[in-house]
Design a protein around this motif. Structure first.
Motif, PDB file in Angstrom:
ATOM      1  N   CYS A   6      10.652  16.559  -6.869  1.00  0.00           N
ATOM      2  CA  CYS A   6      11.401  16.390  -5.552  1.00  0.00           C
ATOM      3  C   CYS A   6      11.803  17.716  -4.861  1.00  0.00           C
ATOM      4  N   GLY A   7      12.193  17.762  -3.593  1.00  0.00           N
ATOM      5  CA  GLY A   7      12.632  18.718  -2.952  1.00  0.00           C
ATOM      6  C   GLY A   7      12.767  18.340  -1.556  1.00  0.00           C
ATOM      7  N   GLY A   8      13.219  19.326  -0.918  1.00  0.00           N
ATOM      8  CA  GLY A   8      13.169  19.125   0.695  1.00  0.00           C
ATOM      9  C   GLY A   8      11.733  19.227   1.207  1.00  0.00           C
ATOM     10  N   VAL A   9      11.513  18.577   2.345  1.00  0.00           N
ATOM     11  CA  VAL A   9      10.393  19.227   3.045  1.00  0.00           C
ATOM     12  C   VAL A   9       9.838  20.576   3.325  1.00  0.00           C
ATOM     13  N   ASP A  10      10.912  21.360   3.452  1.00  0.00           N
ATOM     14  CA  ASP A  10      10.696  22.907   3.663  1.00  0.00           C
ATOM     15  C   ASP A  10      10.172  23.536   2.333  1.00  0.00           C
ATOM     16  N   ASN A  11      10.250  22.671   1.262  1.00  0.00           N
ATOM     17  CA  ASN A  11       9.680  23.331  -0.230  1.00  0.00           C
ATOM     18  C   ASN A  11       8.150  23.049  -0.110  1.00  0.00           C
ATOM     19  N   ILE A  12       7.519  22.138   0.620  1.00  0.00           N
ATOM     20  CA  ILE A  12       6.116  21.974   0.390  1.00  0.00           C
ATOM     21  C   ILE A  12       5.295  23.069   0.377  1.00  0.00           C
ATOM     22  N   PHE A  13       5.576  23.929   1.485  1.00  0.00           N
ATOM     23  CA  PHE A  13       4.757  25.090   1.421  1.00  0.00           C
ATOM     24  C   PHE A  13       5.832  26.226   1.834  1.00  0.00           C
ATOM     25  N   PRO A  14       5.730  27.370   1.221  1.00  0.00           N
ATOM     26  CA  PRO A  14       4.698  27.853   0.087  1.00  0.00           C
ATOM     27  C   PRO A  14       5.377  27.342  -1.422  1.00  0.00           C
ATOM     28  N   HIS A  15       6.591  27.024  -1.485  1.00  0.00           N
ATOM     29  CA  HIS A  15       7.117  26.605  -2.955  1.00  0.00           C
ATOM     30  C   HIS A  15       6.323  25.699  -3.915  1.00  0.00           C
ATOM     31  N   HIS A  16       6.135  24.454  -3.373  1.00  0.00           N
ATOM     32  CA  HIS A  16       5.519  23.288  -4.164  1.00  0.00           C
ATOM     33  C   HIS A  16       4.250  23.591  -4.284  1.00  0.00           C
ATOM     34  N   THR A  17       3.498  24.392  -3.250  1.00  0.00           N
ATOM     35  CA  THR A  17       1.900  24.553  -3.114  1.00  0.00           C
ATOM     36  C   THR A  17       1.892  25.454  -4.194  1.00  0.00           C
ATOM     37  N   ASN A  18       2.721  26.564  -4.419  1.00  0.00           N
ATOM     38  CA  ASN A  18       2.465  27.511  -5.410  1.00  0.00           C
ATOM     39  C   ASN A  18       2.822  27.170  -6.821  1.00  0.00           C
ATOM     40  N   GLU A  19       3.876  26.378  -6.797  1.00  0.00           N
ATOM     41  CA  GLU A  19       4.129  25.814  -7.936  1.00  0.00           C
ATOM     42  C   GLU A  19       2.666  24.880  -8.761  1.00  0.00           C
ATOM     43  N   ILE A  20       2.190  24.075  -7.813  1.00  0.00           N
ATOM     44  CA  ILE A  20       0.953  23.303  -8.445  1.00  0.00           C
ATOM     45  C   ILE A  20      -0.085  24.584  -8.961  1.00  0.00           C
ATOM     46  N   ALA A  21      -0.224  25.288  -8.076  1.00  0.00           N
ATOM     47  CA  ALA A  21      -1.296  26.466  -8.162  1.00  0.00           C
ATOM     48  C   ALA A  21      -1.364  26.938  -9.615  1.00  0.00           C
ATOM     49  N   ALA A  50      -3.328  26.003 -13.004  1.00  0.00           N
ATOM     50  CA  ALA A  50      -4.118  27.059 -13.635  1.00  0.00           C
ATOM     51  C   ALA A  50      -3.695  27.429 -15.190  1.00  0.00           C
ATOM     52  N   TYR A  51      -2.325  27.450 -15.587  1.00  0.00           N
ATOM     53  CA  TYR A  51      -1.766  27.451 -16.598  1.00  0.00           C
ATOM     54  C   TYR A  51      -2.270  26.364 -17.583  1.00  0.00           C
ATOM     55  N   LEU A  52      -1.969  25.363 -17.234  1.00  0.00           N
ATOM     56  CA  LEU A  52      -2.318  24.082 -18.188  1.00  0.00           C
ATOM     57  C   LEU A  52      -3.693  23.552 -18.154  1.00  0.00           C
ATOM     58  N   GLY A  53      -4.337  24.124 -17.337  1.00  0.00           N
ATOM     59  CA  GLY A  53      -5.729  23.373 -17.152  1.00  0.00           C
ATOM     60  C   GLY A  53      -5.951  21.946 -16.873  1.00  0.00           C
ATOM     61  N   HIS A  54      -5.002  21.530 -16.376  1.00  0.00           N
ATOM     62  CA  HIS A  54      -5.303  20.226 -15.835  1.00  0.00           C
ATOM     63  C   HIS A  54      -4.109  19.723 -14.738  1.00  0.00           C
ATOM     64  N   LYS A  55      -4.431  18.350 -14.238  1.00  0.00           N
ATOM     65  CA  LYS A  55      -3.499  18.004 -13.281  1.00  0.00           C
ATOM     66  C   LYS A  55      -2.004  18.014 -14.052  1.00  0.00           C
ATOM     67  N   TRP A  56      -0.833  18.480 -12.995  1.00  0.00           N
ATOM     68  CA  TRP A  56       0.623  18.720 -13.711  1.00  0.00           C
ATOM     69  C   TRP A  56       1.351  17.416 -13.225  1.00  0.00           C
ATOM     70  N   CYS A  57       1.351  17.096 -11.895  1.00  0.00           N
ATOM     71  CA  CYS A  57       2.424  16.356 -11.527  1.00  0.00           C
ATOM     72  C   CYS A  57       1.553  15.045 -10.496  1.00  0.00           C
ATOM     73  N   ASN A  58       2.073  13.753 -10.973  1.00  0.00           N
ATOM     74  CA  ASN A  58       1.500  12.870  -9.978  1.00  0.00           C
ATOM     75  C   ASN A  58       2.101  12.411  -8.673  1.00  0.00           C
ATOM     76  N   TYR A  59       3.564  12.505  -8.638  1.00  0.00           N
ATOM     77  CA  TYR A  59       4.002  11.963  -7.348  1.00  0.00           C
ATOM     78  C   TYR A  59       5.084  13.318  -6.896  1.00  0.00           C
ATOM     79  N   TRP A  60       4.692  13.508  -5.551  1.00  0.00           N
ATOM     80  CA  TRP A  60       5.801  14.331  -5.048  1.00  0.00           C
ATOM     81  C   TRP A  60       6.463  13.933  -3.702  1.00  0.00           C
ATOM     82  N   PHE A  61       7.701  13.888  -4.120  1.00  0.00           N
ATOM     83  CA  PHE A  61       8.981  13.068  -3.328  1.00  0.00           C
ATOM     84  C   PHE A  61       9.513  14.270  -2.326  1.00  0.00           C
ATOM     85  N   HIS A  62       9.457  14.058  -1.199  1.00  0.00           N
ATOM     86  CA  HIS A  62      10.333  15.258  -0.285  1.00  0.00           C
ATOM     87  C   HIS A  62      11.107  14.618   0.870  1.00  0.00           C
ATOM     88  N   VAL A  63      12.339  15.121   0.929  1.00  0.00           N
ATOM     89  CA  VAL A  63      13.205  14.448   1.763  1.00  0.00           C
ATOM     90  C   VAL A  63      13.225  15.266   3.373  1.00  0.00           C
TER      91      VAL A  63
END
Ligand code: AMP
Ligand code: ZN
Length: 467
Positions: A238-253, A257-270
């Motif tokens: 979760c986070g506010g909409v301003d977190n979508i880019f770049p913060h959450h985009t970078n978190e996913i990347a 890359a580290y885990l080698g698979h999908k990390w989080c299924n649902y992204w909730f933004h306020v």
């Protein structure tokens, strides 16, 4: 529950990785200043999401970071460190500032009945985890070193733009406060994982690392803390909409890359709370804090109701007039509930019916406004006794957290014989008695009112009253 997922841009049925259990991560505050009521809107709606999931029967583990290092004034990698800026402003050390504003944040949360997450982790306590992830990213070729800093190579990320839905090319300019470019970056969207060199030299907090004395970037903090406490597969972030880019985009990347698979299924933004001039910001001098609202006489519960009345995915405009409406609605609702007697039988069937209606309403992408409608309809339901209504209110309040059954008794609805209309009628009767020289009756009326705490004052212009 159905929930809008920023990743797929659709409303989906929520299905956690492990049946009955939810792993939830929330981006916490950067503790360089007080939270404004916009920040608090985001935390409040995340709190409602968490409580609704628990209400619906899930076991939730929620983790939140506290950013006490590495967040620069632009969400990219330029500008000053926000913590340093706060420390300079107040002539204190970074740790003193962090400690003070972290307490202030949780104090605001508790006044708003926002539950403290199960785990709260300041970034400075997880440096070893960040170093471990960064080392692995370097080893696997997802990161590179340039001029002393370690960068993530976004061209190596699988589907870097999936969350933002943007074309990275377009985003490279314009979204940041400070668009000055870092010549070390191979791609404009690359970001710093570890700083040993920054534009400012007086960074207070630094740690030894394989790449030299330095400090972590903001994005790696959330990936590291989440993976440390919630493991490799996260259900909701979760986070506010301003977190979508770049913060959450970078978190996913970096996480994937580290885990080698999908990390989080649902992204909730306020969505944001805006003031009438536009964006709410901490740099605008006096900014809107919960304490400011309280100093003007507003109950934090009025602000909580204000947030619940609108959908979390719609921008909300704050004005005192809007808050006044919510405050009046809150007092009315609390009085209505306080007037319900707790005596009598509870209709278990009705409780179940209303629980189902409530889950139906709020379970549609966290439609809290619809949930409030179910509450109001229930209060109007003539087939229910007071004790049943009170039990249902208390049940819904596990999610709303509006303290509806906890308000003191003096807030109860005035009895029928204490209303203004009734008092005015009595005053008229007393005036009539005086005109008829029936002083005994006039005095009896005065005494009757006084017994209810209503004091009459005769003036040359007539009789006034006070409670
Ligand atoms: P910060 O402490 O600045 O990192 O922000 C804390 C949280 O508040 C983040 O989840 C932001 O996305 C969110 N946020 C920032 N501004 C607003 C706003 N005006 N309305 C709602 N949420 C906001
Ligand atoms: Zn975060």
């Amino acid at each position: 529950m159905r929930l809008y997922n920023t990743l797929t841009k659709t409303i989906e049925e929520f299905v956690p990785n492990e049946a009955g259990k939810v792993k939830m991560y929330t981006c916490g505050p950067t503790v360089y200043h007080f939270a404004h009521i916009g920040n608090l809107r985001t935390y409040l709606m995340e709190d409602v999401l968490e409580k609704f999931l628990r209400y619906a029967g899930y076991e939730v583990t929620r983790v939140m970071n506290v950013t006490d290092v590495g967040h620069l004034t632009s969400d990219g990698d330029t500008g000053e460190d926000k913590m340093l800026k706060g420390a300079k402003r107040e002539h204190k050390t970074v740790l003193e500032i962090a400690d003070f504003y972290e307490k202030a944040f949780f104090d605001d949360c508790s006044r708003l009945n926002i539950r403290r997450p199960d785990i709260v982790q300041p970034a400075t306590g997880c440096i070893d985890v960040f170093i471990q992830i960064i080392a692995a990213l370097l080893e696997r070729g997802y990161a590179y070193i340039a001029d002393g800093n370690v960068y993530f190579d976004t061209s190596k990320a699988k589907d870097y733009d999936a969350l933002s839905g943007h074309n990275t090319e377009e985003l490279k300019v314009g979204v940041r406060d400070d668009v000055s470019e870092d010549p070390n970056k191979r791609n404009k969207s690359d970001f710093v994982l570890w700083f040993t060199k920054s534009k400012f030299e007086d960074q207070e907090l630094k740690w030894e690392s394989p790449w030299g004395l330095g400090y972590p970037g903001w994005h790696i903090e959330c990936s590291g803390i989440s993976i440390r406490y919630l493991g490799e597969r996260l259900d909701i972030h979760c986070g506010g909409v301003d977190n979508i880019f770049p913060h959450h985009t970078n978190e996913i990347a970096q996480s994937e890359a580290y885990l080698g698979h999908k990390w989080c299924n649902y992204w909730f933004h306020v969505q944001h709370l805006n003031d009438e001039t536009g964006k709410m910001s901490k740099s605008k001098g006096e900014f809107l804090t919960l304490s400011l609202l309280e100093s003007k006489g507003y109950d934090p519960m009025a602000y909580r109701l204000f947030c619940l009345q609108s959908h979390y995915r719609k921008p909300l405009t704050f004005s005192y007039a809007n808050l006044d409406n919510a405050a009046a609605a809150y007092v009315k609702l609390a009085r209505r509930v306080a007037g319900l007697s707790a005596e009598g039988p509870i209709d278990a069937g009705a409780l179940e019916r209303y629980r189902a209606a409530f889950i139906d309403a709020v379970g549609q992408d966290l439609n809290t406004a619809q949930g409030l409608t179910v509450l109001y309809d229930m209060l109007k339901d003539a087939s229910l006794g007071d004790a049943t209504k009170r039990a249902i209110v208390s049940d819904f309040d596990r999610v709303f957290s509006l303290d509806l059954t906890k308000r003191p008794a003096e807030e109860k609805t005035p009895a029928a014989d204490e209303t203004d209309a009734w008092i005015l009628q009595k005053i008229a009767e007393r005036a009539e008695a005086k005109r008829a020289k029936n002083y005994a009756l006039a005095d009896a009326i005065r005494a009757e009112l006084l017994e209810k705490g209503i004091v009459l004052t005769d003036t040359k212009d007539g009789t006034t009253y006070s409670r």
